[in-house]
Design an enzyme around this catalytic site. Sequence first.
Site, mmCIF file in Angstrom:
data_model
loop_
_atom_site.group_PDB
_atom_site.id
_atom_site.type_symbol
_atom_site.label_atom_id
_atom_site.label_comp_id
_atom_site.label_asym_id
_atom_site.label_seq_id
_atom_site.Cartn_x
_atom_site.Cartn_y
_atom_site.Cartn_z
ATOM 1 N N CYS A 82 0.860 -1.177 0.000
ATOM 2 C CA CYS A 82 0.000 0.000 0.000
ATOM 3 C C CYS A 82 0.897 1.228 0.000
ATOM 4 O O CYS A 82 1.693 1.410 0.928
ATOM 5 C CB CYS A 82 -0.918 -0.011 1.224
ATOM 6 S SG CYS A 82 -1.808 1.535 1.439
ATOM 7 N N CYS A 101 0.490 3.374 3.101
ATOM 8 C CA CYS A 101 1.151 2.794 4.281
ATOM 9 C C CYS A 101 2.658 3.012 4.195
ATOM 10 O O CYS A 101 3.309 3.277 5.225
ATOM 11 C CB CYS A 101 0.807 1.320 4.427
ATOM 12 S SG CYS A 101 -0.823 1.024 5.136
ATOM 13 N N ASP A 148 -0.992 15.749 -3.189
ATOM 14 C CA ASP A 148 -1.189 14.693 -4.187
ATOM 15 C C ASP A 148 -0.050 14.744 -5.213
ATOM 16 O O ASP A 148 0.350 15.821 -5.668
ATOM 17 C CB ASP A 148 -2.539 14.868 -4.889
ATOM 18 C CG ASP A 148 -2.959 13.612 -5.622
ATOM 19 O OD1 ASP A 148 -3.900 12.955 -5.166
ATOM 20 O OD2 ASP A 148 -2.317 13.268 -6.649
ATOM 21 N N ASN A 179 -13.295 8.630 -3.221
ATOM 22 C CA ASN A 179 -13.644 7.596 -4.191
ATOM 23 C C ASN A 179 -13.697 6.249 -3.474
ATOM 24 O O ASN A 179 -12.771 5.908 -2.726
ATOM 25 C CB ASN A 179 -12.608 7.555 -5.318
ATOM 26 C CG ASN A 179 -12.645 8.806 -6.176
ATOM 27 O OD1 ASN A 179 -13.713 9.301 -6.517
ATOM 28 N ND2 ASN A 179 -11.475 9.337 -6.518
ATOM 29 N N GLY A 217 -13.503 5.091 -9.347
ATOM 30 C CA GLY A 217 -12.280 5.854 -9.553
ATOM 31 C C GLY A 217 -11.248 5.703 -8.460
ATOM 32 O O GLY A 217 -10.203 6.354 -8.510
ATOM 33 N N THR A 224 -8.121 4.436 -6.787
ATOM 34 C CA THR A 224 -6.904 3.789 -7.294
ATOM 35 C C THR A 224 -5.960 3.386 -6.172
ATOM 36 O O THR A 224 -5.127 2.495 -6.357
ATOM 37 C CB THR A 224 -6.152 4.708 -8.275
ATOM 38 O OG1 THR A 224 -5.847 5.928 -7.617
ATOM 39 C CG2 THR A 224 -6.983 4.991 -9.517
ATOM 40 N N HIS A 282 -6.553 2.694 0.288
ATOM 41 C CA HIS A 282 -6.307 3.122 1.673
ATOM 42 C C HIS A 282 -7.097 4.422 1.786
ATOM 43 O O HIS A 282 -6.799 5.391 1.077
ATOM 44 C CB HIS A 282 -4.795 3.324 1.893
ATOM 45 C CG HIS A 282 -4.417 3.755 3.266
ATOM 46 N ND1 HIS A 282 -3.381 3.151 3.986
ATOM 47 C CD2 HIS A 282 -4.886 4.741 4.055
ATOM 48 C CE1 HIS A 282 -3.263 3.756 5.158
ATOM 49 N NE2 HIS A 282 -4.163 4.730 5.217
ATOM 50 N N HIS A 342 -8.856 7.806 1.981
ATOM 51 C CA HIS A 342 -8.306 9.164 1.958
ATOM 52 C C HIS A 342 -9.355 10.118 1.428
ATOM 53 O O HIS A 342 -10.222 9.729 0.643
ATOM 54 C CB HIS A 342 -7.044 9.238 1.084
ATOM 55 C CG HIS A 342 -7.235 8.721 -0.297
ATOM 56 N ND1 HIS A 342 -7.273 7.369 -0.599
ATOM 57 C CD2 HIS A 342 -7.436 9.360 -1.475
ATOM 58 C CE1 HIS A 342 -7.474 7.208 -1.892
ATOM 59 N NE2 HIS A 342 -7.584 8.413 -2.455
ATOM 60 N N HIS A 382 -9.760 13.637 -0.661
ATOM 61 C CA HIS A 382 -9.140 14.659 -1.503
ATOM 62 C C HIS A 382 -9.704 16.026 -1.120
ATOM 63 O O HIS A 382 -10.927 16.173 -0.955
ATOM 64 C CB HIS A 382 -9.503 14.449 -2.976
ATOM 65 C CG HIS A 382 -9.033 13.179 -3.588
ATOM 66 N ND1 HIS A 382 -7.978 13.127 -4.477
ATOM 67 C CD2 HIS A 382 -9.476 11.903 -3.473
ATOM 68 C CE1 HIS A 382 -7.807 11.878 -4.894
ATOM 69 N NE2 HIS A 382 -8.701 11.114 -4.295
#
Length: 119
Positions: A4, A7, A30, A87, A93, A95, A98, A100, A102
Amino acid sequence: MTSCVFCDIISGSAPSDQLYADEELLVIQDIHPVAPVHVLVIPRKHIPSLNHLQPEDQALASRLLLTVPRIAHQLLGDDAAYRTIINTGAAAGQTVFHLHVHIISGRPFINHLLTRGLY
Ligand code: 5GP
Ligand code: ZN
């Protein structure tokens, strides 16, 4: 063995441009920003997606959400205007599996683009 990228960033074994960190969360830039402001709020705990959030994650979920405006205000001021995206699932979407959030800002947002997957 599963890997990951978030991680790896959290453990320090992968680099990131970090804006904020505490014992539960990390906020990073990002790597492929879609707007002048594009940061990710990431719990340290490996939760693959919103679908995997459990009742025992209530405090973490609350902290995750409360951190969003705090970071947005730091980056954008009190009248911050921004888009938040979570997402959930590859078909939506996601990808990086883990959880998160945005935070995206600094350019116009036209809502019909969202329906074309062009956030
Ligand atoms: P998702 O598509 O899962 O909602 O969002 C994953 C986000 O993570 C994408 O916007 C992608 O650019 C970002 N990302 C993927 N790998 C890395 C990385 O190694 N470092 C950073 N900082 N962001 C990443
Ligand atoms: Zn992870």
